[in-house]
Design a protein around this motif. Sequence first.
Motif, short mmCIF file in Angstrom:
data_model
loop_
_atom_site.label_atom_id
_atom_site.label_comp_id
_atom_site.label_asym_id
_atom_site.label_seq_id
_atom_site.Cartn_x
_atom_site.Cartn_y
_atom_site.Cartn_z
N LEU A 16 0.83 -1.21 0.00
CA LEU A 16 0.00 0.00 0.00
C LEU A 16 0.86 1.26 0.00
O LEU A 16 0.60 2.21 -0.74
N GLY A 20 1.30 4.16 -2.92
CA GLY A 20 1.06 5.55 -2.60
C GLY A 20 2.22 6.44 -2.99
O GLY A 20 2.04 7.51 -3.57
N VAL A 29 -0.70 4.88 -11.24
CA VAL A 29 -1.60 4.06 -10.43
C VAL A 29 -1.73 2.70 -11.12
O VAL A 29 -1.32 2.52 -12.26
N TRP A 43 -4.91 10.25 -4.72
CA TRP A 43 -5.11 8.83 -4.50
C TRP A 43 -3.90 8.23 -3.78
O TRP A 43 -4.05 7.41 -2.88
N GLY A 44 -2.70 8.67 -4.15
CA GLY A 44 -1.49 8.18 -3.48
C GLY A 44 -1.43 8.61 -2.02
O GLY A 44 -1.01 7.84 -1.15
N SER A 47 -3.61 6.36 -0.21
CA SER A 47 -2.99 5.05 -0.05
C SER A 47 -2.00 5.05 1.11
O SER A 47 -1.91 4.06 1.86
N LEU A 50 -4.04 4.94 4.20
CA LEU A 50 -4.52 3.56 4.35
C LEU A 50 -3.44 2.67 4.96
O LEU A 50 -3.72 1.83 5.81
N GLN A 88 -9.18 8.40 -0.93
CA GLN A 88 -9.08 7.72 -2.22
C GLN A 88 -10.37 7.87 -3.03
O GLN A 88 -10.31 8.00 -4.26
#
Length: 97
Positions: A16, A20, A29, A43-44, A47, A50, A88
């Motif tokens: 993960l 990212g 991605v 989004w990274g 991540s 996350l 995300q």
Amino acid sequence: MHPIPAVLAALFVSGLAAMGVAAIRTGWVLPWGAHKILRPRLWGSGSLVLAVGAALFMSPVASPGLADRFAVLPVVGWAVFLVGLVIQMAARWPGRL
């Protein structure tokens, strides 16, 4: 404690985090989700959040001594994990946040 769950957890969190960092640095991605993600750097970031949440959530698996002293870590990890999911999901929406 068997080491296999700890190793699997470490591989999951490392994967993960690597995705990212790749998304933040290069905008790359995973190919099967690239057409849905409008803002790869956001989004990274999600991540990475996350990965931190998953690491906190799975900390009792990796170190059973932490479960006795810090029983709130899995709850905090779950909340951080959900924040990462929201970040995300926001990367799929057009416009600014």
